[in-house]
Motif scaffolding. Sequence first.
Motif, short mmCIF file in Angstrom:
data_model
loop_
_atom_site.label_atom_id
_atom_site.label_comp_id
_atom_site.label_asym_id
_atom_site.label_seq_id
_atom_site.Cartn_x
_atom_site.Cartn_y
_atom_site.Cartn_z
N UNK A 29 -5.85 69.82 58.84
CA UNK A 29 -5.42 71.13 59.37
C UNK A 29 -5.95 71.40 60.77
N UNK A 30 -5.10 71.96 61.61
CA UNK A 30 -5.51 72.34 62.96
C UNK A 30 -6.28 73.66 62.91
N UNK A 31 -7.26 73.78 63.76
CA UNK A 31 -8.11 74.98 63.76
C UNK A 31 -7.35 76.20 64.27
N UNK A 32 -7.43 77.32 63.54
CA UNK A 32 -6.79 78.55 64.03
C UNK A 32 -7.47 79.10 65.28
N UNK A 33 -8.65 78.54 65.61
CA UNK A 33 -9.37 78.96 66.82
C UNK A 33 -9.21 77.95 67.95
N UNK A 34 -8.18 77.12 67.87
CA UNK A 34 -7.96 76.10 68.89
C UNK A 34 -7.89 76.76 70.27
N UNK A 35 -8.63 76.22 71.25
CA UNK A 35 -8.67 76.88 72.56
C UNK A 35 -7.33 76.90 73.30
N UNK A 36 -6.48 75.93 73.02
CA UNK A 36 -5.20 75.86 73.75
C UNK A 36 -4.04 76.48 72.99
N UNK A 37 -4.04 76.33 71.65
CA UNK A 37 -2.85 76.70 70.88
C UNK A 37 -3.14 77.62 69.70
N UNK A 38 -4.12 78.49 69.82
CA UNK A 38 -4.48 79.38 68.71
C UNK A 38 -3.29 80.24 68.28
N UNK A 39 -2.57 80.80 69.24
CA UNK A 39 -1.45 81.69 68.92
C UNK A 39 -0.33 80.90 68.24
N UNK A 40 -0.05 79.70 68.77
CA UNK A 40 1.00 78.86 68.19
C UNK A 40 0.66 78.48 66.75
N UNK A 41 -0.56 78.04 66.52
CA UNK A 41 -0.98 77.62 65.17
C UNK A 41 -0.96 78.81 64.21
N UNK A 42 -1.42 79.97 64.69
CA UNK A 42 -1.41 81.17 63.84
C UNK A 42 0.02 81.57 63.48
N UNK A 43 0.91 81.50 64.45
CA UNK A 43 2.32 81.86 64.18
C UNK A 43 2.95 80.91 63.16
N UNK A 44 2.70 79.61 63.34
CA UNK A 44 3.27 78.63 62.41
C UNK A 44 2.72 78.84 61.00
N UNK A 45 1.42 79.05 60.89
CA UNK A 45 0.82 79.24 59.57
C UNK A 45 1.32 80.51 58.89
N UNK A 46 1.53 81.57 59.69
CA UNK A 46 2.06 82.82 59.13
C UNK A 46 3.49 82.61 58.62
N UNK A 47 4.29 81.87 59.38
CA UNK A 47 5.67 81.60 58.97
C UNK A 47 5.71 80.70 57.73
N UNK A 48 4.75 79.79 57.62
CA UNK A 48 4.67 78.95 56.42
C UNK A 48 4.39 79.80 55.19
N UNK A 49 3.50 80.78 55.33
CA UNK A 49 3.23 81.70 54.21
C UNK A 49 4.48 82.51 53.87
N UNK A 50 5.16 82.99 54.90
CA UNK A 50 6.39 83.75 54.68
C UNK A 50 7.42 82.90 53.93
N UNK A 51 7.50 81.63 54.30
CA UNK A 51 8.47 80.73 53.68
C UNK A 51 8.17 80.54 52.19
N UNK A 52 6.95 80.20 51.86
CA UNK A 52 6.63 79.96 50.45
C UNK A 52 6.71 81.25 49.63
N UNK A 53 6.34 82.38 50.23
CA UNK A 53 6.47 83.66 49.52
C UNK A 53 7.94 83.95 49.21
N UNK A 54 8.80 83.74 50.20
CA UNK A 54 10.23 84.01 50.01
C UNK A 54 10.82 83.07 48.97
N UNK A 55 10.50 81.80 49.06
CA UNK A 55 11.10 80.83 48.14
C UNK A 55 10.57 80.98 46.72
N UNK A 56 9.30 81.27 46.56
CA UNK A 56 8.76 81.50 45.21
C UNK A 56 9.41 82.72 44.56
#
Length: 704
Positions: free
Chosen positions: A457-484
Amino acid sequence: MSTSTRKIRAADGLLRTVYSPGEAILPKEGERNVLITSALPYCNNVPHLGNIIGSTLSADVFARYNRTRNRRTLYVCGTDEYGTATETQALKEGVTPKELCDKYNELHRETYKWFEIGFDYFGRTSTQQHTEIAQSIYLNLKHNDYLERQTKEQTYCEGCKKFLADRFVEGKCPHCGADDARGDQCDSCARTLDAIDLISPRCLIDRTHAVTTRSSEHMYVKLDKLQPLTEAWIKKSYKEGRWSANSVINAEGELVDARLKGGLRPSPVTRDLQWGVPVPIEGPEDEAMRGKVLYVWFDAPIGYPSITANYTPEWRQWWFNQQHVRLYQFMGKDNVYFHTIYWPSIQLGDGRPWTTLHHLSTTEYLNYEGGKFSKSRNRGVFGPAAKETGIPSPVWRFYLLSVRPETSDAMFSWDECIAANNNILLNNFGNFVNRALKFIASQYNSTIPDAGDAPGPLSPNDPADAAFIADVNALLRDYTDAMDAVKLRLGLQTVMALSSRGNTYLQASGLNKTLMAENPRRCAQVVSRAANLIYVLSALVHPFMPATGDAILAQLNAPARSVPDVLGVDLLPGHVIGTPAHLFTRIDEKMADVFRAKFGGLPGGSPAAAAAEVKADATHVAPGMSKRKAAAAAKKAKADGAKAEGPKSPEVLAWEQKVAEQGNVVRELKARAPKTKEVEEEIAKSVEALKKLKAELADLQKQS
């Protein structure tokens, strides 16, 4: 490509579980086991797009999703084959009921196969296992005192010389006066009827035949006696399975079905027919039932366990396993009563520990371009005709799922279908995948560079891509919540949102040769993270467009993976990808006119005729249309007619599309690196094919 070129992170559960060919999938204690059914299609008709999205395609998406979560999943379906409708259609076609069912069962199989609907087993109800299970349920109901004998008057057709099934009698409703009430139910007032109560009954096989009544003795299941058990079960299952509100129970958990509120009545379980499951005879008291068959509405839901029994002799592990199996059922809204009241009542009366409904997923109706699908008028797309358009199966699946009528009726539109391909799949999803992988192929010799990221897993505190990683992880949660929660349309929207986020990531990072030259470490980081997001997308898109998911895996040179909780580095430095290629091709917007003419069921089969038809009837308003919308539709039809009268015929437009597609093939081949002898030969062949198509197009244009 050899697996030796793969470098995939080793982690439990990262890859998708793949079962051996012929291996029966069985539930396992301690794991989440998912049993999925879609409403059994009646065998003597051809499914249209509304039927497909309403049950089989939706169930397929949910089944594939659960497999990407490595859950033991079984998806079964099959044709419902018994009853008067089959007997009557067989007579019309001059074949036996079995021959008729063989024909339509195969037609259904072909249709679903083309749409990539991956049943674990697609069966039928005319099997020995079905007979045995149906008869055992009937006898258990009898032994548990849930059957009673009644002698009643039934509708009899003097012309057909037979008792008429409820669906073959029509007349005036005795309650609301609607003149098109069927023998079992009035759609206008939703009242359950007895066919003999209809006023001025008509035989739908031949309306000139005289319809009378004759007495016949039959067995009835005591739904009234079972009602308290059924109501308690509905309230419990509704809450535990988080059903969506439907015609039986509303969002507040209140029972609203008119039949329940008015009190269930005994319902017939036998019929005077030949084609069906014979009523079992145990002793002299059953002799009056000899020669009769089980009512098709009684035996049809039994098709779910009987089809499973044809799949595996261990079918009871799925169907008598309330503790460890969750049953999800998919259907159109008109099937709700039978899956939430009737069939559960039968299971409760049977007395064995049946696996009962956990979650009910229903859809409203999908209509066609302002009206309804009609096989008799050749209006709409039926069965395997979808492939005649040349639109690939993944695009069909995407569009149908994007308009899935989950809360209200939806409308199929050729313009929207083509726009979904061009604007979303091609410009958004396909663009992200192709841009990232082509850069890796051309600038890194098709090899994932070392970006300095640790595997996992990539760190949510990554100095270059923290926002990108946070957005992707949030969308992944949204995806599994919707599909379940079986919110499939929302799940698909989330996949597209993820690919869109990938596009903005590449754009914001400034991925190009300049970045590679000036900041090689950052460039390596961007392409590595983009490639790993694409690997995640291959799993997320798989339920919706399995062929697209497979194409991505081939381009990544990676094995099928599961859905992760967070974005990580799973394709490691040194991993060699496959050959990038466009996942989608553009569809000419003008093709909407061609398809509209082909599938519109219109006089003369042309948009011009449609315009004339609308002009002749200025008051024409399609079902569900306001007058303002109707006027707009008439204006559009007129414009379509004008287009049809222009210099381009539908054949020319179709050939232009072929030329465009072949042109894309040539461009993709020329973009390949390195240029091997095999690639050069393939390019030459493709160029020749393109020239031939262009010459044929020129001939067509001259003829036009």
